[in-house]
Design a protein around this motif. Structure first.
Motif, PDB file in Angstrom:
ATOM      1  N   VAL A  63       0.864  -1.181   0.000  1.00 29.53           N
ATOM      2  CA  VAL A  63       0.000   0.000   0.000  1.00 29.53           C
ATOM      3  C   VAL A  63       0.899   1.229   0.000  1.00 29.53           C
ATOM      4  CG1 VAL A  63      -1.812   1.221   1.242  1.00 29.53           C
ATOM      5  CG2 VAL A  63      -1.702  -1.277   1.343  1.00 29.53           C
ATOM      6  N   TYR A  64       0.813   2.022  -1.046  1.00 26.31           N
ATOM      7  CA  TYR A  64       1.588   3.273  -1.084  1.00 26.31           C
ATOM      8  C   TYR A  64       0.846   4.363  -0.320  1.00 26.31           C
ATOM      9  CZ  TYR A  64       4.681   1.392  -4.727  1.00 26.31           C
ATOM     10  OH  TYR A  64       5.583   0.667  -5.431  1.00 26.31           O
ATOM     11  N   SER A  65      -0.431   4.518  -0.679  1.00 27.58           N
ATOM     12  CA  SER A  65      -1.246   5.488   0.040  1.00 27.58           C
ATOM     13  C   SER A  65      -2.547   4.790   0.425  1.00 27.58           C
ATOM     14  CB  SER A  65      -1.536   6.700  -0.834  1.00 27.58           C
ATOM     15  OG  SER A  65      -2.199   6.281  -2.000  1.00 27.58           O
TER      16      SER A  65
ATOM     17  N   GLN B  90      13.725  -2.231  -3.489  1.00 26.92           N
ATOM     18  CA  GLN B  90      13.546  -0.799  -3.677  1.00 26.92           C
ATOM     19  C   GLN B  90      12.301  -0.356  -2.904  1.00 26.92           C
ATOM     20  OE1 GLN B  90      14.228  -1.480  -8.089  1.00 26.92           O
ATOM     21  NE2 GLN B  90      14.352   0.759  -7.980  1.00 26.92           N
ATOM     22  N   GLU B  91      11.412  -1.297  -2.687  1.00 30.41           N
ATOM     23  CA  GLU B  91      10.224  -1.056  -1.850  1.00 30.41           C
ATOM     24  C   GLU B  91      10.113  -2.208  -0.870  1.00 30.41           C
ATOM     25  OE1 GLU B  91       8.443   1.578  -1.805  1.00 30.41           O
ATOM     26  OE2 GLU B  91       8.812   2.556  -3.748  1.00 30.41           O
ATOM     27  N   ARG B  92       9.371  -1.963   0.208  1.00 32.41           N
ATOM     28  CA  ARG B  92       9.126  -3.016   1.181  1.00 32.41           C
ATOM     29  C   ARG B  92       7.645  -3.359   1.212  1.00 32.41           C
ATOM     30  NH1 ARG B  92      13.367  -2.941   5.305  1.00 32.41           N
ATOM     31  NH2 ARG B  92      15.022  -1.827   4.222  1.00 32.41           N
TER      32      ARG B  92
ATOM     33  N   GLY C 120       0.065  -7.119 -17.563  1.00 31.10           N
ATOM     34  CA  GLY C 120      -1.054  -6.389 -16.970  1.00 31.10           C
ATOM     35  C   GLY C 120      -1.044  -4.960 -17.464  1.00 31.10           C
ATOM     36  N   GLN C 121      -2.197  -4.333 -17.319  1.00 32.40           N
ATOM     37  CA  GLN C 121      -2.338  -2.943 -17.738  1.00 32.40           C
ATOM     38  C   GLN C 121      -1.400  -2.038 -16.937  1.00 32.40           C
ATOM     39  OE1 GLN C 121      -5.434  -1.538 -19.461  1.00 32.40           O
ATOM     40  NE2 GLN C 121      -5.707  -3.588 -20.294  1.00 32.40           N
ATOM     41  N   SER C 122      -1.219  -0.875 -17.468  1.00 30.98           N
ATOM     42  CA  SER C 122      -0.448   0.115 -16.716  1.00 30.98           C
ATOM     43  C   SER C 122      -1.123   0.351 -15.362  1.00 30.98           C
ATOM     44  CB  SER C 122      -0.396   1.411 -17.522  1.00 30.98           C
ATOM     45  OG  SER C 122       0.324   2.369 -16.817  1.00 30.98           O
ATOM     46  N   GLY C 123      -0.362   0.332 -14.313  1.00 36.09           N
ATOM     47  CA  GLY C 123      -0.917   0.539 -12.981  1.00 36.09           C
ATOM     48  C   GLY C 123      -1.366  -0.742 -12.308  1.00 36.09           C
ATOM     49  N   ALA C 124      -1.135  -1.884 -12.945  1.00 32.87           N
ATOM     50  CA  ALA C 124      -1.586  -3.153 -12.376  1.00 32.87           C
ATOM     51  C   ALA C 124      -0.732  -3.607 -11.203  1.00 32.87           C
ATOM     52  CB  ALA C 124      -1.589  -4.224 -13.459  1.00 32.87           C
ATOM     53  N   GLY C 125       0.496  -3.100 -11.144  1.00 30.48           N
ATOM     54  CA  GLY C 125       1.367  -3.475 -10.025  1.00 30.48           C
ATOM     55  C   GLY C 125       2.616  -4.239 -10.438  1.00 30.48           C
ATOM     56  N   LYS C 126       2.929  -4.251 -11.727  1.00 30.09           N
ATOM     57  CA  LYS C 126       4.095  -5.006 -12.212  1.00 30.09           C
ATOM     58  C   LYS C 126       5.407  -4.450 -11.632  1.00 30.09           C
ATOM     59  CE  LYS C 126       3.128  -3.933 -16.535  1.00 30.09           C
ATOM     60  NZ  LYS C 126       1.916  -3.100 -16.399  1.00 30.09           N
ATOM     61  N   SER C 127       5.553  -3.144 -11.796  1.00 30.63           N
ATOM     62  CA  SER C 127       6.802  -2.531 -11.295  1.00 30.63           C
ATOM     63  C   SER C 127       6.944  -2.724  -9.790  1.00 30.63           C
ATOM     64  CB  SER C 127       6.825  -1.038 -11.621  1.00 30.63           C
ATOM     65  OG  SER C 127       6.818  -0.838 -12.999  1.00 30.63           O
ATOM     66  N   THR C 128       5.823  -2.569  -9.089  1.00 29.92           N
ATOM     67  CA  THR C 128       5.850  -2.738  -7.645  1.00 29.92           C
ATOM     68  C   THR C 128       6.366  -4.119  -7.272  1.00 29.92           C
ATOM     69  OG1 THR C 128       4.009  -1.207  -7.414  1.00 29.92           O
ATOM     70  CG2 THR C 128       4.444  -2.668  -5.567  1.00 29.92           C
ATOM     71  N   MET C 129       5.898  -5.111  -8.010  1.00 27.96           N
ATOM     72  CA  MET C 129       6.321  -6.483  -7.730  1.00 27.96           C
ATOM     73  C   MET C 129       7.841  -6.628  -7.888  1.00 27.96           C
ATOM     74  SD  MET C 129       4.259  -9.663  -9.209  1.00 27.96           S
ATOM     75  CE  MET C 129       4.982 -11.243  -8.949  1.00 27.96           C
TER      76      MET C 129
ATOM     77  N   ALA D 218      -4.429  -0.146  -2.976  1.00 32.75           N
ATOM     78  CA  ALA D 218      -3.299  -1.034  -2.804  1.00 32.75           C
ATOM     79  C   ALA D 218      -2.690  -1.340  -4.163  1.00 32.75           C
ATOM     80  CB  ALA D 218      -3.748  -2.329  -2.118  1.00 32.75           C
ATOM     81  N   ALA D 219      -1.360  -1.172  -4.279  1.00 33.83           N
ATOM     82  CA  ALA D 219      -0.683  -1.488  -5.543  1.00 33.83           C
ATOM     83  C   ALA D 219      -0.617  -2.995  -5.748  1.00 33.83           C
ATOM     84  CB  ALA D 219       0.717  -0.897  -5.544  1.00 33.83           C
ATOM     85  N   LEU D 220      -0.468  -3.721  -4.645  1.00 29.95           N
ATOM     86  CA  LEU D 220      -0.539  -5.185  -4.688  1.00 29.95           C
ATOM     87  C   LEU D 220      -1.442  -5.648  -3.554  1.00 29.95           C
ATOM     88  CD1 LEU D 220       3.128  -6.401  -5.339  1.00 29.95           C
ATOM     89  CD2 LEU D 220       1.224  -6.390  -6.958  1.00 29.95           C
TER      90      LEU D 220
HETATM   91  N1  LIG Z   1       5.908   5.458  -5.278  1.00 31.36           N
HETATM   92  C1  LIG Z   1       4.563   5.367  -5.377  1.00 31.36           C
HETATM   93  N2  LIG Z   1       3.773   6.116  -4.577  1.00 31.36           N
HETATM   94  C2  LIG Z   1       2.435   6.029  -4.637  1.00 31.36           C
HETATM   95  N3  LIG Z   1       1.777   5.224  -5.475  1.00 31.36           N
HETATM   96  C3  LIG Z   1       2.496   4.450  -6.313  1.00 31.36           C
HETATM   97  C4  LIG Z   1       3.936   4.483  -6.306  1.00 31.36           C
HETATM   98  N4  LIG Z   1       4.381   3.608  -7.236  1.00 31.36           N
HETATM   99  C5  LIG Z   1       3.277   3.054  -7.790  1.00 31.36           C
HETATM  100  N5  LIG Z   1       2.161   3.563  -7.248  1.00 31.36           N
HETATM  101  C6  LIG Z   1       0.803   3.171  -7.578  1.00 31.36           C
HETATM  102  O1  LIG Z   1       0.704   1.778  -7.428  1.00 31.36           O
HETATM  103  C7  LIG Z   1      -0.027   1.207  -8.457  1.00 31.36           C
HETATM  104  C8  LIG Z   1       0.808   0.191  -9.203  1.00 31.36           C
HETATM  105  O2  LIG Z   1       1.875   0.820  -9.856  1.00 31.36           O
HETATM  106  P1  LIG Z   1       3.013   0.054 -10.643  1.00 31.36           P
HETATM  107  O3  LIG Z   1       3.492  -1.047  -9.822  1.00 31.36           O
HETATM  108  O4  LIG Z   1       3.997   1.047 -11.137  1.00 31.36           O
HETATM  109  O5  LIG Z   1       2.187  -0.538 -11.879  1.00 31.36           O
HETATM  110  P2  LIG Z   1       2.700  -0.991 -13.325  1.00 31.36           P
HETATM  111  O6  LIG Z   1       4.179  -1.132 -13.276  1.00 31.36           O
HETATM  112  O7  LIG Z   1       1.995  -2.277 -13.547  1.00 31.36           O
HETATM  113  O8  LIG Z   1       2.264   0.050 -14.273  1.00 31.36           O
HETATM  114  C9  LIG Z   1      -0.469   2.362  -9.350  1.00 31.36           C
HETATM  115  O9  LIG Z   1      -1.783   2.709  -8.991  1.00 31.36           O
HETATM  116  C10 LIG Z   1       0.485   3.456  -9.023  1.00 31.36           C
HETATM  117  O10 LIG Z   1      -0.145   4.713  -9.160  1.00 31.36           O
END
Ligand SMILES: Nc1ncnc2c1ncn2[C@@H]1O[C@H](COP(=O)(O)OP(=O)(O)O)[C@@H](O)[C@H]1O
Ligand SMILES: [Mg+2]
Lengths: 310, 226
Positions: B10-12, B51-53, B35-44, B16-18
């Motif tokens: 959860v970023y905010s 880089q994130e916890r 997955g679509q943009s914003g699906a949570g791929k980068s977060t994973m 929840a991103a994941l």
């Molecule tokens: N540093 C961050 N702070 C707040 N919200 C974030 C941050 N990084 C990603 N998010 C949110 O988390 C969700 C997943 O993002 P992300 O993992 O980048 O998705 P993807 O890589 O699949 O496009 C999105 O809704 C994005 O707005």
């Protein structure tokens, strides 16, 4: 591997220094000024204490005996004085000894010898010099000797009260110290501020490298090291410059200082501030290094803490 | 083996991103995360490289629980994980060779080893002849290959690539994917985050599909439809 890393960190620190060379120079200048002030305080303190010490040694109380006074009378007074708890030492100088000393001192002045011969007898009275255990006792001792009971034996009591002068010196020194202390703090703050910004700028201009360092798993020391070491290089450079300034300067002014403040006081070899600085070089260098490195490490760590933790 | 156990991020507070993601990726796997943009791929991927916890759950990499990894331990983790990004992240003032050497040097590799290894890796990514070129002088595909070469400098067990073809045309994209397959064949676990369906479908490898932070499908030889 640690050797290799250290060399690379050192090289990176050098790069940092050169990348913002003007800021690095400004930092070095301010740091040098700060060290010069610290050094001035240090030497002013050492020298001031030396001057006070000399004046204190010089306070003496002397009494000349009547020419008519007998050996017995005089030695009785001397013994009397020696027994006083506030008297450290009494030195009796007979009139023969006084003449001998007088002749030795004026060996290069033939007319003195002539007038002595003309006089036909020893014009110098016997006397005694008294050293008190502490400066504040002299007044008491002088009053005691001036008492009527010694009226037939003692011709004259003379002593110079330098307590006022010492008091003034001490207050001058403490004023210098206080003012210097405040100036030092101001400059130290300036050093920290400027150095902080130097490091911040260095971090900024290396932000891409730093990003990648983080990503590829560079150790924390490897990322932070160059910034801390760059500051330490500035510190060491400032110490070298400061040392290069103070030693020739002290060498130049030492004779003047000695003539002006210590002439006539020093019995044996006079106190030479340059000789002192040479002899005490570990203290001089250590003090500078402690101040310079302390400021450098504090300011760079604060900057790193603030700008390098993301 | 990479294990995600009930991971939430959860970023905010609003979203929840994941959300409750559980996943096992055996060593040597090639996994596309789609997955679509914003699906949570980068977060994973960011959770894997610390880089994130995670907000909840547990992540274990080769028996190492990195859920609450200490800051000073992160460099050790990163040296086992090569990372590649859409925007390459090359140093513009350094040549291809130097970019790779830089990564090795800051990791403490002896100069002799750096000199011996970098040409090897450059050959692996088919850019031996571009060693002295600056990033500006390289095409997008070449830049990405240098970035991959840099990620390989430590011989990592895992390579994570976040939209590595995002800035590339189809031809160059395919180049990169071929390279990733080659690296995977040499024994490295590869995680590829992408929303390029053509590539995913041509790969015929495991596909994990994310939607709104949840795993909606996990297929051995999967496909992906936008
Ligand atoms: N540093 C961050 N702070 C707040 N919200 C974030 C941050 N990084 C990603 N998010 C949110 O988390 C969700 C997943 O993002 P992300 O993992 O980048 O998705 P993807 O890589 O699949 O496009 C999105 O809704 C994005 O707005
Ligand atoms: Mg993304």
């Amino acid at each position: 591997m640690i050797g290799v890393s250290f060399f690379r960190i050192l090289r990176a620190a050098g790069n940092n220094f050169l990348r913002n060379v003007w800021l690095s120079i400004a930092t070095t200048v301010i740091m040098t000024i700060t060290l010069l002030i610290v050094m001035f305080l240090f030497f002013a303190n050492v020298f001031g204490l030396e001057v006070i010490n000399n004046i204190q040694q010089k306070i003496d109380l002397s009494a000349t005996f009547m020419t008519e006074a007998s050996e017995e009378q005089m030695s009785k007074v001397v013994r009397n004085m020696e027994q006083r708890p506030d008297v450290r030492a009494v030195q009796f100088v007979s009139s023969d000894e006084a003449l001998k000393i007088f002749r030795e001192r004026n060996i290069d002045k033939p007319y003195i010898e002539e007038s002595l011969a003309e006089l036909g007898k020893n014009p110098l009275p016997a006397s005694m010099f008294i050293v008190a255990t502490a400066p504040e006792y002299y007044e008491d001792i002088a009053r005691y000797l001036g008492d009527d009971q010694f009226g037939e034996v003692i011709e004259e009591v003379s002593y110079e009260d330098s307590r006022d002068m010492i008091q003034r010196l001490i207050s001058i020194i403490s004023t210098i110290k206080n003012a210097g202390f405040i100036i030092t703090i101001v400059f130290a703050g300036l050093v920290i501020l400027i150095m902080f910004n130097t490091v911040r700028l260095a971090i900024y201009s290396f932000r891409e490298e730093i990003d990648i360092m983080h990503l590829v798993g560079a150790s924390r020391w490897f990322i932070r090291g160059p910034f801390v070491i760059e500051s330490m290089l500035v510190a060491i450079l400032s110490v070298i410059i400061t040392t290069g300034i103070i030693y020739p300067l002290l060498n130049g002014i030492a004779p003047e200082l000695q003539r002006y403040f210590l002439e006539g006081y020093a019995q044996q070899e006079g106190f030479n501030i340059y000789a002192y600085a040479v002899q005490e070089w570990p203290t001089v260098l250590g003090l500078q290094l402690a101040v310079a490195l302390g400021l450098a490490i504090i300011s760079s760590l604060i900057a790193i803490q603030r700008y390098l933790n993301s | 083996m990479i294990t995600f156990n009930k991971i939430s991020k959860v970023y905010s507070k609003e979203s929840a991103a994941l959300h409750d993601v559980s996943l096992k990726i055996p060593t040597g796997d090639f996994v596309s995360i789609v997955g679509q943009s914003g699906a949570g791929k980068s977060t994973m991927l960011k959770l894997i490289s610390a880089q994130e916890r995670p907000s909840e759950g547990m992540i274990v990499i080769d028996g190492w629980d990195i859920t609450k990894i200490r800051r000073w331990q992160i460099p050790h983790l990163r040296r086992q994980i090569g990372v590649v990004f859409q925007d390459f992240k090359l140093l513009p003032k350094r040549t291809a060779f130097e970019n790779i050497a830089f990564a090795m040097e800051v990791g403490g590799a002896p100069t002799r080893e750096v000199r011996a290894t970098v040409p090897h890796i450059l050959k692996l990514v088919n850019l031996a002849e571009r060693a002295n070129a600056y990033p500006d002088e390289l095409s997008g595909g070449e830049k990405q290959r240098i970035a991959i070469a840099r990620a390989l400098a430590y011989k990592p067990q895992i390579l994570i690539a976040d939209e590595p073809t995002g800035n590339l045309d189809a031809l160059h994209s395919w180049d990169i994917v071929q390279l990733l397959i080659k690296i995977n064949k040499l024994g490295t676990t590869v995680l590829l985050a992408t929303h390029n369906d053509e590539i995913v479908n041509a790969l015929k490898k495991r596909v994990v599909t994310l939607n709104d932070g949840k795993v909606v499908s996990d297929k051995k030889s999967g496909t992906y439809k936008l």
